[in-house]
Motif scaffolding. Structure first.
Motif, PDB file in Angstrom:
ATOM      1  N   UNK A  10       1.478   3.806  10.620  1.00 23.05           N
ATOM      2  CA  UNK A  10       1.255   3.005  11.827  1.00 23.05           C
ATOM      3  C   UNK A  10       1.377   1.516  11.543  1.00 23.05           C
ATOM      4  N   UNK A  11       0.878   1.083  10.388  1.00 20.77           N
ATOM      5  CA  UNK A  11       0.971  -0.329  10.019  1.00 20.77           C
ATOM      6  C   UNK A  11       2.428  -0.751   9.834  1.00 20.77           C
ATOM      7  N   UNK A  12       3.243   0.122   9.247  1.00 16.11           N
ATOM      8  CA  UNK A  12       4.664  -0.177   9.058  1.00 16.11           C
ATOM      9  C   UNK A  12       5.390  -0.309  10.394  1.00 16.11           C
ATOM     10  N   UNK A  13       5.027   0.543  11.350  1.00 14.83           N
ATOM     11  CA  UNK A  13       5.651   0.481  12.672  1.00 14.83           C
ATOM     12  C   UNK A  13       5.263  -0.796  13.407  1.00 14.83           C
ATOM     13  N   UNK A  14       3.984  -1.181  13.338  1.00 12.63           N
ATOM     14  CA  UNK A  14       3.545  -2.423  13.988  1.00 12.63           C
ATOM     15  C   UNK A  14       4.228  -3.623  13.346  1.00 12.63           C
ATOM     16  N   UNK A  15       4.333  -3.603  12.020  1.00 15.91           N
ATOM     17  CA  UNK A  15       4.999  -4.697  11.300  1.00 15.91           C
ATOM     18  C   UNK A  15       6.470  -4.797  11.711  1.00 15.91           C
ATOM     19  N   UNK A  16       7.121  -3.650  11.850  1.00 13.85           N
ATOM     20  CA  UNK A  16       8.520  -3.625  12.284  1.00 13.85           C
ATOM     21  C   UNK A  16       8.680  -4.260  13.667  1.00 13.85           C
ATOM     22  N   UNK A 171      -1.672  -3.079   4.855  1.00 12.02           N
ATOM     23  CA  UNK A 171      -2.010  -1.717   5.283  1.00 12.02           C
ATOM     24  C   UNK A 171      -0.825  -0.768   5.180  1.00 12.02           C
ATOM     25  N   UNK A 172       0.392  -1.318   5.124  1.00 14.09           N
ATOM     26  CA  UNK A 172       1.575  -0.454   5.043  1.00 14.09           C
ATOM     27  C   UNK A 172       1.801   0.106   3.646  1.00 14.09           C
ATOM     28  N   UNK A 173       1.053  -0.412   2.683  1.00 14.26           N
ATOM     29  CA  UNK A 173       1.162   0.113   1.317  1.00 14.26           C
ATOM     30  C   UNK A 173       0.366   1.405   1.234  1.00 14.26           C
ATOM     31  N   UNK A 174       0.967   2.439   0.726  1.00  9.72           N
ATOM     32  CA  UNK A 174       0.327   3.758   0.661  1.00  9.72           C
ATOM     33  C   UNK A 174      -0.482   3.877  -0.619  1.00  9.72           C
ATOM     34  N   UNK A 175      -1.792   3.974  -0.449  1.00 13.46           N
ATOM     35  CA  UNK A 175      -2.688   4.161  -1.585  1.00 13.46           C
ATOM     36  C   UNK A 175      -3.153   5.620  -1.629  1.00 13.46           C
ATOM     37  N   UNK A 176      -3.261   6.152  -2.809  1.00 13.85           N
ATOM     38  CA  UNK A 176      -3.741   7.524  -2.986  1.00 13.85           C
ATOM     39  C   UNK A 176      -5.248   7.477  -3.261  1.00 13.85           C
TER      40      UNK A 176
END
Length: 202
Positions: A10-16, A171-176
């Motif tokens: 979702x963060x990647x989409x908002x950033x886009x 937030x677009x960075x994927x953390x495990x």
């Protein structure tokens, strides 16, 4: 945890959306005059250097041009007039000094635009890296005064939307989180072989 794992998407989409619609993050001098978004900084450099075809640069600018024209003028801009709207028609003869003085903002804009498109396919760190470069370039000029600017009409300004961009980029960075918080499995206890001396004693 399921909702938290979807946060990078979702963060990647908002950033886009923020990048493509050219939501103003800052106001900074560039080759075309004053740029307010990473796409404008990137497009001015691409047109001046002839790296990309003009049609590709127009396609990059057109969604934001439509969005801004609908808001301010209630009209749809002409495809043929897109470069003119951003003062990019005669940019090849413009001085490259504004961009060279702000290499962090220029490089960060490249990474931000590329990261916004790549992030739609897979969340990654490019958007965060690009945004941090832009922030550092703006902080360096705002706090350290480098380069020195004596013209108040060309002063650097940061919009509050920059904070939203920073939050979305991080937030677009994927953390495990599961891997980070999980306890390591217990190590198996080695048992002596049947043919060993210990097993014979038993």
């Amino acid at each position: 945890m399921a909702k938290l794992s979807n946060l990078p998407i979702y963060a990647s989409r908002i950033y886009f959306v923020l990048i493509v619609l050219q939501i103003p993050f800052f106001r900074i001098p560039c080759r075309s005059g004053m740029c307010t978004s990473p796409i404008q900084v990137t497009s001015s450099q691409l047109v001046a250097s002839d790296v990309f075809p003009v049609a590709a640069v127009k396609a990059l600018l057109y969604p934001g041009a439509i969005f801004n024209d609908l808001i301010y003028n209630m009209s749809v801009p002409s495809w043929n007039n897109v470069l003119g709207m951003y003062n990019l028609t005669d940019i090849k003869g413009a001085s490259a000094m504004p961009d060279l003085q702000r290499l962090e903002v220029l490089a960060g804009s490249y990474f931000s635009v590329a990261g916004a498109f790549i992030g739609l396919l897979k969340p990654q760190r490019m958007s965060m890296f690009g945004t941090l470069l832009i922030v550092w370039g703006l902080v360096k000029e705002g706090l350290l005064g480098k380069p020195v600017n004596t013209d108040p009409t060309r002063a650097v300004y940061v919009y509050p939307t920059m904070l939203i961009a920073v939050l979305c980029a991080f937030s677009s960075v994927k953390y495990n989180f599961q891997k980070a918080t999980a306890k390591p499995p217990p190590r198996p206890i080695a048992k002596p072989l049947k043919s060993s001396k210990k097993s014979k004693l038993k």
